[in-house]
Design an enzyme around this catalytic site. Sequence first.
Site, PDB file in Angstrom:
ATOM      1  N   HIS A 112       1.606  -8.411  28.004  1.00 30.74           N
ATOM      2  CA  HIS A 112       1.786  -8.731  26.588  1.00 30.74           C
ATOM      3  C   HIS A 112       0.537  -8.266  25.839  1.00 30.74           C
ATOM      4  O   HIS A 112      -0.572  -8.329  26.368  1.00 30.74           O
ATOM      5  CB  HIS A 112       2.027 -10.223  26.433  1.00 30.74           C
ATOM      6  CG  HIS A 112       3.146 -10.720  27.311  1.00 30.74           C
ATOM      7  ND1 HIS A 112       4.416 -10.924  26.852  1.00 30.74           N
ATOM      8  CD2 HIS A 112       3.187 -11.005  28.646  1.00 30.74           C
ATOM      9  CE1 HIS A 112       5.201 -11.308  27.848  1.00 30.74           C
ATOM     10  NE2 HIS A 112       4.471 -11.365  28.954  1.00 30.74           N
TER      11      HIS A 112
ATOM     12  N   HIS B 207       6.983  -5.208  21.673  1.00 36.00           N
ATOM     13  CA  HIS B 207       5.633  -4.806  22.074  1.00 36.00           C
ATOM     14  C   HIS B 207       5.408  -3.333  21.727  1.00 36.00           C
ATOM     15  O   HIS B 207       5.062  -2.523  22.584  1.00 36.00           O
ATOM     16  CB  HIS B 207       5.440  -5.014  23.584  1.00 36.00           C
ATOM     17  CG  HIS B 207       5.412  -6.436  23.999  1.00 36.00           C
ATOM     18  ND1 HIS B 207       5.437  -6.821  25.329  1.00 36.00           N
ATOM     19  CD2 HIS B 207       5.355  -7.576  23.291  1.00 36.00           C
ATOM     20  CE1 HIS B 207       5.402  -8.149  25.398  1.00 36.00           C
ATOM     21  NE2 HIS B 207       5.359  -8.621  24.177  1.00 36.00           N
TER      22      HIS B 207
ATOM     23  N   VAL C  33       0.873  -1.173   0.000  1.00 38.56           N
ATOM     24  CA  VAL C  33       0.000   0.000   0.000  1.00 38.56           C
ATOM     25  C   VAL C  33       0.913   1.227   0.000  1.00 38.56           C
ATOM     26  O   VAL C  33       1.707   1.430   0.924  1.00 38.56           O
ATOM     27  CB  VAL C  33      -0.934   0.016   1.219  1.00 38.56           C
ATOM     28  CG1 VAL C  33      -1.813   1.262   1.192  1.00 38.56           C
ATOM     29  CG2 VAL C  33      -1.796  -1.244   1.235  1.00 38.56           C
TER      30      VAL C  33
END
Length: 597
Positions: A570, A528, A240
Site C-alpha cells: 500500500h 493505488h 489550477v
Amino acid sequence: MFAGYPSVDIADLLDTYDYVVVGGGTAGCVLANRLSRDVGASVLLLERGGIQDSWISRVPLFSSHFASDGSRSWVTKSIAQGHADNREMEIIGGNCLGGSSRINAMLYTRGLPAEFNAWTKSGSWDYRSMEPHFVKSESNLDRKLDSEKHSGTTGGEWVHRSHNHLHWVHSEHIIKATSSMGIPYVEDPNSPFQPAHGCAKLHYSIDRRGQRCSTFAAFLPRQLALSRTHRLHICTNTLVCRIELSGGSEAGAVKSEGVWVKSRNDSTPPILIRARREVIMCAGPIGTPHLLLLSGIGPRDHLKDHGIAVKKDLPGVGSHLQDHLTVPVQFCVPVSDSLAKIQLRPWIILKELFLYLFFGLGLLLSPVLELSVFIQSRLLDKEFNVSSYSEHDMDSSNPENRPDIEIMPVRSGDITYAHTDTVQIAWGEVNKHRQGGLCFFTVMLRPTSMGTIRLNSNDPALPPAIDPNYLSTSHDISAHRKAVRFALRLKDRMVAQGYPVVTYSAPDFDSDQEIDAYVRSKCQSTYHYSSTCRMGPEHAGVVDEDLKVHGVEGLRIADSSVFPEILSTHIAAATVAVAEKCSALLQGPAAPEPSIV
C-alpha cells in the site's frame, strides 16, 4: 474561513510566493508543513477540494470512502477496459485537504527494502536513502518495535500503531492456515529485517485518541496553520488551470513562473500566482500529469491534437500508469464474526460507540482489514503451499524477492443467500439464510500492464481520459489466476481447522477458463495509482532523481506519480516519504537533515 480553519480566499492571495504547492493531498500537506517551517519563506498550498473536517470524518470505521457519504472523494470512470469485459472502472481519489489519506484504509506499510533498492536503476534512491525520511515523519505507538527503524512516541507528526489484539476469530484461523501453508507470521511488516513474504499484522494511521491520522490532521492541524498564517496560505476549493511557463519554443529553455487559478465555486476568470523559487506538483498520479498536459508538457503529438502549444516534448507524462488490480473472492461466515452483526443487531453499535468514545476501543477503530498475506508466487508448489525456500528467498533487500500477490481478508456486512445445496449442507438452513461476509481480495502487486492519462478536452474542470489498460498482458491474467487459486486453498485450510466458512462467489478451482472469465468480470481497482510522471532518464521518465521535471526549470513533482514502478504494498507511507525527500532537496544542507533515532 471554515469552522475557524485559516483558509484564504483567492481574492486575498498574494501576487507572488516563494513556493506554490499544487495539491493539498497526502503529499501536499507534508510539503506545506515542511516548507513553511522556514520563517523566511512564503508558501501557498492550493487544494481543489474543501476542508471537510467533521467528527465523522475522523472516526476510523465511518471515515473511509466506502463507509461515508462520498463528500471527501473525487469519483470518475476509466475508459472502457477491453480486457475486462469492456467495463468502465471506478476511479476514486481524495477531494479535500489530506487527499486519499482522509478516505483510505489507513494502512501504514512501507514495503520491503527491496522495493526501493529496485529504484536504483532510475536514480540514486534506494532503501538506505529513503529510510530516514520514513522515520522522520512517523510517530510509532508500538513501543516494542525496533527503535532504530521507527520513531517512538516523541518522533514525527504522523502517528501509526497496530491493534493490541485480534478482533475477529477468522483472523486467528488465517494466521494458523497460512503458517501451515509455509508462510510465516510477521509482527512488524515495516521492519527492514522482516522476511520477504508473510502473513502480516497491519499498522494503521490512527492517533492516540483513536482518530484517523490523515496527513491533514498530522501535518496541517488548525493550531499549526493558525501559527503560520503570515507565511503559509492555504486556499481550498480552487481549480489550477495550468502552469505558467516561459520559453519561446519546445526546443528552447523552459521555466515555470507560477500557476493560473480560479475558484471552483464561481465563474470569475483565472488569475496568475507567481512562484519566486519553485512550483511543486502534488496533485497525484492523475491530477499531476493532467495539469502538465494542459500546460504544454507532454507527448508532442497528443498536445498538438488538442491545440495546446508544446512547451516541452516529454513523452513520459501521463504514460506508464500502474495500479493494483484486485479480484474479490467472497465467502459467508457466522454473523458474529463479521460486520453483519452491526447491521443485523443495531444495539451493538451503541455498545461500540460507548467503547470508542470513553475508552478508545472496539470496532469503530476499523479493524476491517487486520491482516494481509504477501506471497512470492514463484515459491508456491502444486498444492499452493510454500513447501521450500532458501535464505536467499527470504532476503527482503533483494528486488527479486518482492511479493507479487497479496490476499486482503476484508470483513463485510450482511449477505442474504438463496438456498443452495452447499449452504444447506453447511448450516442446514431452508429457503434463505443470512450470514456475515468475509471477502478475500486477491491483489496482483507487480502488474506488467501499463496505462495512460490523456486529455479529454482543454477544460481543466473536466477529468482526463484515464486508461489503466488492465489485464493487457498474459502475465497479469496468469498472476490473478494464481491469486484466486491461493485464496480458495486458504479457505479450504481454514475449513480443515474447523472454521465454518463457505464459498459464496468464486470460480471453479480446476478451470483456467472459468477463473479467467471470473477475473475479467469481477476485477476492480484498489486505487493505488502510480508512475504517471515517473523518475528516470528523459527518454523514459519525467523527473530526475532530484524530482525536477526534465527540461523545465523551477518545477518539481512529489507524489506517487514519480514512483519508477508501483510498489508491492500500500502506497501512502511511501508517498509521504517522497514528500519528505522533496522538502530536504528543496531546503538544502542548511535545513536539519532527518536522522534515525
